[in-house]
Structures are given as structure tokens and as C-alpha cells.
Motif scaffolding. Structure first.
Motif, PDB file in Angstrom:
ATOM      1  N   TYR A   3       0.827  -1.200   0.000  1.00 45.66           N
ATOM      2  CA  TYR A   3       0.000   0.000   0.000  1.00 45.66           C
ATOM      3  C   TYR A   3       0.864   1.254   0.000  1.00 45.66           C
ATOM      4  O   TYR A   3       1.874   1.332   0.699  1.00 45.66           O
ATOM      5  CB  TYR A   3      -0.910   0.001   1.226  1.00 45.66           C
ATOM      6  N   VAL A   4       0.467   2.222  -0.794  1.00 47.10           N
ATOM      7  CA  VAL A   4       1.172   3.501  -0.886  1.00 47.10           C
ATOM      8  C   VAL A   4       0.276   4.582  -0.291  1.00 47.10           C
ATOM      9  O   VAL A   4      -0.913   4.671  -0.620  1.00 47.10           O
ATOM     10  CB  VAL A   4       1.514   3.847  -2.354  1.00 47.10           C
ATOM     11  N   ALA A   5       0.828   5.376   0.606  1.00 54.95           N
ATOM     12  CA  ALA A   5       0.061   6.448   1.241  1.00 54.95           C
ATOM     13  C   ALA A   5      -0.506   7.390   0.187  1.00 54.95           C
ATOM     14  O   ALA A   5       0.087   7.594  -0.878  1.00 54.95           O
ATOM     15  CB  ALA A   5       0.937   7.209   2.226  1.00 54.95           C
ATOM     16  N   LEU A   6      -1.657   7.969   0.488  1.00 57.19           N
ATOM     17  CA  LEU A   6      -2.337   8.829  -0.478  1.00 57.19           C
ATOM     18  C   LEU A   6      -1.475  10.005  -0.913  1.00 57.19           C
ATOM     19  O   LEU A   6      -1.491  10.394  -2.089  1.00 57.19           O
ATOM     20  CB  LEU A   6      -3.659   9.337   0.108  1.00 57.19           C
ATOM     21  N   TYR A   7      -0.721  10.607   0.022  1.00 57.50           N
ATOM     22  CA  TYR A   7       0.060  11.788  -0.361  1.00 57.50           C
ATOM     23  C   TYR A   7       1.195  11.430  -1.310  1.00 57.50           C
ATOM     24  O   TYR A   7       1.678  12.293  -2.063  1.00 57.50           O
ATOM     25  CB  TYR A   7       0.571  12.528   0.876  1.00 57.50           C
ATOM     26  N   ARG A   8       1.637  10.158  -1.278  1.00 51.42           N
ATOM     27  CA  ARG A   8       2.650   9.702  -2.238  1.00 51.42           C
ATOM     28  C   ARG A   8       2.000   9.258  -3.541  1.00 51.42           C
ATOM     29  O   ARG A   8       2.506   9.525  -4.633  1.00 51.42           O
ATOM     30  CB  ARG A   8       3.453   8.557  -1.644  1.00 51.42           C
ATOM     31  N   LYS A   9       0.885   8.575  -3.425  1.00 55.33           N
ATOM     32  CA  LYS A   9       0.194   8.060  -4.613  1.00 55.33           C
ATOM     33  C   LYS A   9      -0.304   9.181  -5.500  1.00 55.33           C
ATOM     34  O   LYS A   9      -0.292   9.073  -6.737  1.00 55.33           O
ATOM     35  CB  LYS A   9      -0.967   7.173  -4.166  1.00 55.33           C
ATOM     36  N   PHE A  10      -0.748  10.273  -4.871  1.00 54.62           N
ATOM     37  CA  PHE A  10      -1.323  11.383  -5.640  1.00 54.62           C
ATOM     38  C   PHE A  10      -0.394  12.590  -5.688  1.00 54.62           C
ATOM     39  O   PHE A  10      -0.851  13.721  -5.806  1.00 54.62           O
ATOM     40  CB  PHE A  10      -2.683  11.767  -5.051  1.00 54.62           C
ATOM     41  N   LEU A 218      -4.093  15.052   3.056  1.00 54.31           N
ATOM     42  CA  LEU A 218      -4.131  13.692   2.511  1.00 54.31           C
ATOM     43  C   LEU A 218      -3.799  12.659   3.584  1.00 54.31           C
ATOM     44  O   LEU A 218      -4.363  11.559   3.603  1.00 54.31           O
ATOM     45  CB  LEU A 218      -3.153  13.580   1.340  1.00 54.31           C
ATOM     46  N   SER A 219      -2.890  12.994   4.486  1.00 48.46           N
ATOM     47  CA  SER A 219      -2.562  12.078   5.585  1.00 48.46           C
ATOM     48  C   SER A 219      -3.758  11.916   6.523  1.00 48.46           C
ATOM     49  O   SER A 219      -4.064  10.799   6.972  1.00 48.46           O
ATOM     50  CB  SER A 219      -1.351  12.595   6.363  1.00 48.46           C
TER      51      SER A 219
END
Length: 527
Positions: A3-10, A218-219
Motif C-alpha cells: 500500500y502507498v500512502a495517499l500523499y505519495r500516490k497522488f 491527505l494524511s
């Protein structure tokens, strides 16, 4: 892949996806399109506003084989290598852990080698303010005259710590805090892309809590989604996860404080603790509520600034119309100071309880601020009972019925007895019996008059000298003066002419007044 954190994914891949920094994005795109790219950039601003993201996009753009309107195409080999982190053309350095002279010397040695592929060799130094003084000095010459293929991008959250010699060698770009509307719009794009159902109020609250940081928002969203996985994310669920409190609670707390209802205030705090809310966040949010209340009082055109729902805005305006703006500003100062104290406190609840008790019982605190609250409450009571007080104080109690009606009683008026005017000997009796007078006074007059000093003015006038300007004004006019007049007159059965004076801080009583309380001889007037 995990899983990739949202702030990294986006994380935005191109300039067009960067939100809230249009002034920077437009400038950089124009530089790339016109081939006027600088050799050293300084990106400064608060956390989570896009400094590192823009640095990475700029690094790809200057190496892209087919840039599109100043942004990297994302399709060429160089774009793919840099995005994957395998390119030798982009070197990211964390100055927090690589802040010595030897680390900078390694960079200087590497700069001498030109890139085997691509156009630019880009060094991204994050948290550059953490470099030591020796490291800054070692970097100066290279930063001023690097090879034509080298570019430095420095990022910092504390630009004040950078030497002026570094600042003068860089193009500086200040990243602004991102607006709540912009963050909310980006969060909506993210949840739609992830297929997650979230109501607008929940996203709005997350955006506000992020305090201008896109990464923080995002976090927080990531955290809320994980806690309520597979469920619709509602406003109440977000409040539960973040330990926050609904706006309606703040309205009740303010009403309790404003009316000095200590039971309601402490009960509300107890409920907050039982619900497991974060007390420091609770105080911070209450300061924000008070700020909105102040702005609504200042102007009717504050809908966009206060940033709350229509229903809450209606309630806020109603409360603002009944509150005093000076009191609201004082509350903001008190709770802001409390917020600072809570940061390092181990017993947060006790600190908050002490503050609430002091605000609801201002007589416990001997300062001018608490006096304002006491005067305000007294004035409110006076207004509520104004007609009755005036009727009693004027000595006119009317019992009337409709004129000419059967059985009607004639109007009865009790005339107030006219008292003889007091002479100096009478005033001396008041002075000698001042302690007895004080004992018979009701609070708060009794408390206020304990520090009074007595003097004799012109025309046999009793001067009551206080060290508080507001009290002097209070007892020189209105119902408070009438109340004091009644006490003085009834003490000797004669009418005493008096005035309440205020002594300045730079004055002494002995130099400006006759101290009657220290004189034991009779007062004699010439015929």
C-alpha cells in the motif's frame, strides 16, 4: 506492491496538477518554454505546500526530451527513469542527516562530471537550513558558478536560518499556504478516484484541520478512511477519528462563559473528556470559533472568510448580535495563552478547568480584565431589571387601574422624602463610620469600596477616591451612583453630595487630596 500512502500516490506528476501555487508554476513553465532556466532555486514555505513536488517536476521538465507546455511529457525515457528514481541526473539529499562539510564536498566532486544522458544534473537539497556553517561556506562557490549542466534546488521550511550569501545566489520562490477550498477540491478528486464515499462536510473539516498543508490533508484523509474502512465517511466519523468537536458545542461553551454559568461550562468539558476528545485540539478549535464570532461582529459580509456552513453561520450571527466584541477579543487572548500552556502540560484538563472557573467567577481574579466581566454582568442585570430599579429608586410605586372602571383603585404615589443637605460635621460622621457602612453594603459595591479613600472637596462635597478608572466612572453615573447615594444618605439621614474620583498611577493621594480618614479633629467652617 504494498500500500502507498495517499500523499505519495497522488503526488502531482506535472505542473498542471500542482494546486494553490499558480504564481510559481506559471513562472517555471515560462522559463522552461523560453529556455531561460536558472542554475539555483530556493523553494521556501510551510510544510506540505508542494516544494519537493515542484522540485521533482522541474527536474523532470529540464531533462524531458519532449516537454509539453513547459511540463514533462511523462512518456520519454528520461521522464520514466527520473519518476522511477533510477536516473543519475537527479540527486536528492536530505540536509537534516547530511549536513556536514564532507557531504557538501561529495556534491562538489560529483558536479564536475557531466551527465551521460539528458541535459541537466539536478541536486535537490531538502531542509537546506539544517546545513552547518562550514557546509554553507563550502557550497557557496559552486552555487554561484556551477557548470552549465548543473542545477541546484534548495528547499526549506525555515528560510530565516539561511545565510544571506546563499539567498543572494538563488531565485527565491515562496510557497503559500493552500486555501481550504483548493484543498477540499483536491480531496474530492482523490476520494472519487479511490471510489470512496465521503460527504462534503467531512472533506471540508479535514481541509480546515490541515491548516494550509496539502500533504497533511491527505494524511488525515488516509487516517479517517483506514478507521472507517468499507464505510461511508461522514462528518461525525471524521470528528471521532480526529478527536474534534462539533461547532454547536463551541456555541454552548461560549454562552456558558458569557453568562458566567460555571456548572454548564464544567459539565460540557466533562462530556468532552468522556468522549475522548483531544483537549489541546478542542481549545485550538474554540479559538477558531471565537475568531469567526469576532469577524461576524465586525462585518455582515464575512460569509467567505469565516468558512462555516449556512446553518452554523446563522447561529453564529445570532450569538454575535448578543455578545460584546471586547469580551470576545479578550476570550481569544485568554484561550490562545491557554493553548500555549497546554503544549507542555501533563494535566491539560485541570488547566482548562482553572481557566473556565476564573472566567465564570471573575471576582476570584483581581485585575482589570476580570473587572470588565463583573461590570458587564452587573450592567446586564441592571438592564433586565431597569424599570423596576428606576421605580424603586425614584420612590414612585404605582398601583393603578383603568380610569373609570368599576372598583378601580386610584393611583397611589409614594413621594420620596426630601432630606436636609449634609454639613461638614455630617460628613465627618460618614468618615468615622466608614467601616460600619462597608459592612452593611451589598456586593459587589462592598468589594469595590474597601479600597476607597475619602477626602473633602469644595462646597462640602465628599470625595471618594479610587485607583480604578472604570469603577470611578461606574459610580459617578447611572444606577450604581443612585445605589451608593442611597447607602450614604441612609447612614446619617441627610443628603450627602459626593463625587467619585480616579487617581492616576503617577499621582499620590497625599499630594492631591485631604485624607479625612487620618484626621481626628473636628471640621470647622468659617461663618
Amino acid at each position: 506492491m504494498g500500500y502507498v500512502a495517499l500523499y505519495r500516490k497522488f503526488r502531482p506528476p506535472v505542473f498542471e496538477d500542482v494546486k494553490g501555487q499558480d504564481h510559481i508554476v506559471t513562472t517555471l513553465k515560462n522559463q522552461i518554454k523560453s529556455d531561460r532556466v536558472g542554475h539555483a532555486y530556493l523553494f521556501c514555505g510551510t510544510r506540505g505546500t508542494g516544494k519537493t513536488s515542484v522540485a521533482k517536476i522541474l527536474a523532470r521538465a529540464v531533462n524531458c526530451e519532449h516537454p509539453v507546455d513547459g511540463s514533462p511529457c511523462g512518456e520519454c525515457d528520461m521522464c520514466k527513469e527520473i519518476a522511477a528514481g533510477t536516473s543519475m541526473n537527479v540527486i536528492e539529499i536530505d540536509a537534516a542527516s547530511n549536513n556536514g562539510v564532507e557531504n557538501v564536498r561529495e556534491i562538489i566532486d560529483e558536479v564536475s562530471y557531466s551527465p551521460t544522458r539528458g541535459k541537466k544534473k539536478v541536486y535537490i537539497i531538502d531542509e537546506v537550513h539544517m546545513l552547518s556553517t562550514g557546509a554553507f561556506n563550502a557550497l557557496l562557490k559552486t552555487l554561484e558558478e556551477p557548470p552549465s549542466y548543473a542545477m541546484f534546488i534548495l528547499a526549506t521550511t525555515d528560510v530565516q536560518k539561511l545565510p544571506i550569501t546563499i539567498l543572494s545566489r538563488c531565485q527565491r520562490y515562496d510557497f503559500h499556504r493552500i486555501t481550504i477550498d483548493t484543498i477540499e477540491g483536491r480531496l474530492r478528486q482523490v476520494v472519487d478516484a479511490e471510489g470512496i464515499t465521503v460527504d462534503d462536510r467531512a472533506l471540508r473539516y479535514i481541509a480546515k484541520t490541515a491548516d494550509g498543508s496539502m500533504r497533511d490533508s491527505l494524511s488525515l484523509l488516509d487516517q479517517c478512511i483506514a478507521f472507517n474502512y468499507g464505510e461511508e465517511l461522514t462528518y461525525d466519523k471524521v470528528l471521532n477519528v480526529l478527536g474534534a468537536v462539533d461547532t454547536e458545542v463551541f456555541g454552548r461553551l461560549f454562552s456558558a462563559l458569557y453568562t458566567q454559568d460555571i456548572n454548564a461550562a464544567l459539565t460540557l468539558l466533562s462530556d468532552i473528556v468522556i468522549q475522548g476528545r483531544e483537549l489541546a485540539q478542542f481549545v485550538n478549535d474554540f479559538v477558531w470559533y471565537l475568531r469567526n464570532l469576532m469577524l461576524v461582529q465586525a462585518s455582515d459580509q464575512m460569509e467567505d472568510v469565516v468558512d462555516i456552513s449556512t446553518d452554523n453561520l446563522k447561529n453564529l450571527k445570532q450569538q454575535a448580535s448578543e455578545a460584546d466584541v471586547d469580551t470576545v477579543i479578550r476570550y481569544i487572548r485568554i484561550f490562545s495563552e491557554l493553548s500555549s500552556q497546554l503544549r507542555y502540560a501533563t494535566q491539560k484538563r485541570i488547566l482548562i478547568e482553572i481557566t473556565l472557573i476564573k472566567m465564570c467567577k471573575p471576582q476570584m481574579v483581581k485585575n482589570d480584565e476580570s473587572l470588565e466581566d463583573r461590570l458587564r454582568i452587573l450592567e446586564q442585570h441592571d438592564e433586565e431589571n431597569g424599570k423596576l430599579l428606576k421605580g424603586i429608586q425614584s420612590g414612585q410605586v404605582a398601583v393603578a387601574a383603568a380610569t373609570g372602571a368599576p372598583g378601580a383603585m386610584p393611583q397611589m404615589v409614594k413621594e420620596k422624602k426630601v432630606l436636609d443637605r449634609a454639613v461638614p460635621e455630617d460628613i465627618q460622621k460618614v468618615v468615622s463610620g466608614w467601616a460600619r457602612l462597608l459592612a452593611g453594603m451589598d456586593n459587589p459595591m462592598k468589594t469595590y469600596m474597601q479600597k476607597a479613600r475619602l477626602s473633602l472637596g469644595n462646597d462640602d462635597t465628599l470625595q471618594i477616591v479610587l485607583d480604578n478608572k472604570q469603577l470611578a466612572a461606574k459610580y459617578n453615573e447611572g444606577d450604581s451612583r443612585t445605589e451608593l447615594q442611597t447607602v450614604l444618605d441612609e447612614s446619617i439621614g441627610k443628603h450627602i453630595t459626593f463625587e467619585v474620583r480616579y487617581i492616576e498611577d503617577n499621582q499620590t493621594f497625599e499630594e492631591n487630596y485631604v485624607n479625612l480618614q487620618a484626621i481626628n479633629f473636628d471640621i470647622v467652617t468659617e461663618e
